[in-house]
Motif scaffolding. Structure first.
Motif, PDB file in Angstrom:
ATOM      1  N   ASN A 181       0.834  -1.191   0.000  1.00  0.00           N
ATOM      2  CA  ASN A 181       0.000   0.000   0.000  1.00  0.00           C
ATOM      3  C   ASN A 181       0.870   1.242   0.000  1.00  0.00           C
ATOM      4  O   ASN A 181       2.085   1.160   0.153  1.00  0.00           O
ATOM      5  CB  ASN A 181      -0.954   0.005   1.212  1.00  0.00           C
ATOM      6  N   LYS A 182       0.238   2.405  -0.144  1.00  0.00           N
ATOM      7  CA  LYS A 182       0.989   3.653  -0.290  1.00  0.00           C
ATOM      8  C   LYS A 182       1.813   3.946   0.961  1.00  0.00           C
ATOM      9  O   LYS A 182       2.958   4.409   0.877  1.00  0.00           O
ATOM     10  CB  LYS A 182       0.031   4.812  -0.562  1.00  0.00           C
ATOM     11  N   ALA A 183       1.268   3.639   2.122  1.00  0.00           N
ATOM     12  CA  ALA A 183       1.985   3.923   3.358  1.00  0.00           C
ATOM     13  C   ALA A 183       3.273   3.106   3.433  1.00  0.00           C
ATOM     14  O   ALA A 183       4.332   3.610   3.801  1.00  0.00           O
ATOM     15  CB  ALA A 183       1.099   3.612   4.569  1.00  0.00           C
ATOM     16  N   ASP A 184       3.166   1.805   3.081  1.00  0.00           N
ATOM     17  CA  ASP A 184       4.359   0.954   3.083  1.00  0.00           C
ATOM     18  C   ASP A 184       5.382   1.458   2.089  1.00  0.00           C
ATOM     19  O   ASP A 184       6.585   1.433   2.337  1.00  0.00           O
ATOM     20  CB  ASP A 184       3.987  -0.493   2.759  1.00  0.00           C
ATOM     21  N   ASP A 185       4.908   1.855   0.926  1.00  0.00           N
ATOM     22  CA  ASP A 185       5.795   2.339  -0.124  1.00  0.00           C
ATOM     23  C   ASP A 185       6.528   3.596   0.334  1.00  0.00           C
ATOM     24  O   ASP A 185       7.729   3.752   0.136  1.00  0.00           O
ATOM     25  CB  ASP A 185       4.995   2.641  -1.390  1.00  0.00           C
ATOM     26  N   ASP A 186       5.786   4.505   0.975  1.00  0.00           N
ATOM     27  CA  ASP A 186       6.406   5.739   1.451  1.00  0.00           C
ATOM     28  C   ASP A 186       7.453   5.447   2.512  1.00  0.00           C
ATOM     29  O   ASP A 186       8.492   6.096   2.576  1.00  0.00           O
ATOM     30  CB  ASP A 186       5.340   6.678   2.036  1.00  0.00           C
ATOM     31  N   GLU A 187       7.152   4.439   3.341  1.00  0.00           N
ATOM     32  CA  GLU A 187       8.081   4.127   4.420  1.00  0.00           C
ATOM     33  C   GLU A 187       9.351   3.481   3.884  1.00  0.00           C
ATOM     34  O   GLU A 187      10.442   3.768   4.327  1.00  0.00           O
ATOM     35  CB  GLU A 187       7.391   3.185   5.420  1.00  0.00           C
ATOM     36  N   SER A 188       9.191   2.558   2.929  1.00  0.00           N
ATOM     37  CA  SER A 188      10.350   1.823   2.414  1.00  0.00           C
ATOM     38  C   SER A 188      11.179   2.638   1.441  1.00  0.00           C
ATOM     39  O   SER A 188      12.332   2.324   1.194  1.00  0.00           O
ATOM     40  CB  SER A 188       9.890   0.534   1.730  1.00  0.00           C
ATOM     41  N   ALA A 189      10.578   3.648   0.839  1.00  0.00           N
ATOM     42  CA  ALA A 189      11.311   4.463  -0.141  1.00  0.00           C
ATOM     43  C   ALA A 189      11.189   5.931   0.226  1.00  0.00           C
ATOM     44  O   ALA A 189      10.632   6.720  -0.505  1.00  0.00           O
ATOM     45  CB  ALA A 189      10.766   4.210  -1.541  1.00  0.00           C
ATOM     46  N   SER A 190      11.648   6.284   1.407  1.00  0.00           N
ATOM     47  CA  SER A 190      11.607   7.670   1.850  1.00  0.00           C
ATOM     48  C   SER A 190      12.547   8.496   0.994  1.00  0.00           C
ATOM     49  O   SER A 190      13.423   7.975   0.308  1.00  0.00           O
ATOM     50  CB  SER A 190      12.026   7.766   3.320  1.00  0.00           C
ATOM     51  N   SER A 191      12.378   9.812   1.050  1.00  0.00           N
ATOM     52  CA  SER A 191      13.211  10.703   0.249  1.00  0.00           C
ATOM     53  C   SER A 191      14.686  10.558   0.597  1.00  0.00           C
ATOM     54  O   SER A 191      15.550  10.522  -0.274  1.00  0.00           O
ATOM     55  CB  SER A 191      12.775  12.159   0.460  1.00  0.00           C
ATOM     56  N   ASP A 192      14.981  10.446   1.904  1.00  0.00           N
ATOM     57  CA  ASP A 192      16.381  10.307   2.312  1.00  0.00           C
ATOM     58  C   ASP A 192      16.978   9.022   1.781  1.00  0.00           C
ATOM     59  O   ASP A 192      18.112   9.002   1.292  1.00  0.00           O
ATOM     60  CB  ASP A 192      16.488  10.321   3.841  1.00  0.00           C
ATOM     61  N   SER A 193      16.222   7.937   1.883  1.00  0.00           N
ATOM     62  CA  SER A 193      16.716   6.649   1.405  1.00  0.00           C
ATOM     63  C   SER A 193      16.948   6.672  -0.103  1.00  0.00           C
ATOM     64  O   SER A 193      17.975   6.211  -0.592  1.00  0.00           O
ATOM     65  CB  SER A 193      15.715   5.551   1.754  1.00  0.00           C
ATOM     66  N   LEU A 194      16.000   7.228  -0.826  1.00  0.00           N
ATOM     67  CA  LEU A 194      16.145   7.332  -2.275  1.00  0.00           C
ATOM     68  C   LEU A 194      17.377   8.146  -2.628  1.00  0.00           C
ATOM     69  O   LEU A 194      18.137   7.801  -3.529  1.00  0.00           O
ATOM     70  CB  LEU A 194      14.898   7.981  -2.886  1.00  0.00           C
ATOM     71  N   GLY A 195      17.532   9.260  -1.920  1.00  0.00           N
ATOM     72  CA  GLY A 195      18.674  10.131  -2.198  1.00  0.00           C
ATOM     73  C   GLY A 195      20.001   9.428  -2.004  1.00  0.00           C
ATOM     74  O   GLY A 195      20.914   9.553  -2.825  1.00  0.00           O
ATOM     75  N   GLU A 196      20.109   8.658  -0.923  1.00  0.00           N
ATOM     76  CA  GLU A 196      21.350   7.941  -0.640  1.00  0.00           C
ATOM     77  C   GLU A 196      21.628   6.878  -1.703  1.00  0.00           C
ATOM     78  O   GLU A 196      22.757   6.760  -2.195  1.00  0.00           O
ATOM     79  CB  GLU A 196      21.257   7.285   0.744  1.00  0.00           C
TER      80      GLU A 196
END
Length: 226
Positions: free
Chosen positions: A75-90
């Motif tokens: 779901n969207k909440a899980d997706d947001d949690e697993s691919a946060s902006s900081d994580s994506l950036g790193e």
């Protein structure tokens, strides 16, 4: 055909190196690395540290990509949690850094201006990532060149303004040779020129030196007393 054969050979060598430490995803990781330019792949095979870094970055990208597989519903909440902006950036920075552009941080920032879905897709498509990295690099180099041009123009304008002021003061000391002496003084650093304009004694000393170099010192002195 030669290019395909070459890639196949590089792929076999990469797979053999990756397999001992990443047996579960060795094939996938090899495929991801094979999207990099051939010269980079050759360097990796010769540099263990570089290869290890590239494999780590590919593993990180693979871990981000795995939850996106159709077989797993999130779901969207899980997706947001697993691919946060900081994580994506790193993760994106690690992938961009492989290309050794010298602008990894800036390019990563530029790519992160896209929406999260586009960034995730980019991280799972090495060919598209390379294309966007090169495009961003060209933009940054063009901006750097334009900034240098503006700086050069500003310096030129500054020197021209100093030259006009300097000529007026030199003309008071040696009217006959003001142009030649001013030209010689303008070879100095702009900071020194500003000092000459602010301190009459320094300017007179500099003019005397220029007159001596020109062989016109006595003429200049005579000219001052006319």
């Amino acid at each position: 055909m030669d290019k395909d054969d070459n890639l196949e050979t590089l792929g076999e060598q990469l797979y053999a190196r990756i397999l001992p430490t990443q047996s579960e995803h060795a094939g996938k990781l090899t495929g991801m690395l094979l999207e990099l330019p051939v010269p980079v792949l050759r360097r990796m095979l010769q540099d263990e540290a570089m290869l290890a870094t590239a494999v780590e970055k590919a593993v990180a990208a693979l871990q981000v990509d795995l939850p996106r597989q159709p077989s797993k519903i999130t779901n969207k909440a899980d997706d947001d949690e697993s691919a946060s902006s900081d994580s994506l950036g790193e993760h994106l920075f690690d992938l961009v850094d492989v290309y050794n552009t010298g602008y990894s941080q800036k390019i990563t920032g530029m790519l992160l201006e896209q929406d999260k879905e586009a960034v995730l897709k980019l991280m799972s498509d090495p060919r598209q990532l390379e294309k966007q990295v090169n495009a961003a690099l060209k933009t940054l180099k063009r901006q750097h060149a334009e900034a240098a041009d503006v700086s050069d123009t500003s310096d030129a304008d500054d020197t021209e303004g100093l030259g006009e002021k300097l000529f007026l003061q030199v003309e008071e000391l040696d009217r006959l040779h003001a142009h030649e002496i001013t030209g010689m003084l303008l070879e100095m650093d702009t900071g020194v020129l500003r000092q000459l304009l602010g301190e009459r004694a320094l300017l007179e000393a500099a003019v005397h030196k220029a007159q001596a170099a020109l062989g016109t010192e006595n003429i200049g002195i005579l000219d001052q007393h006319k």
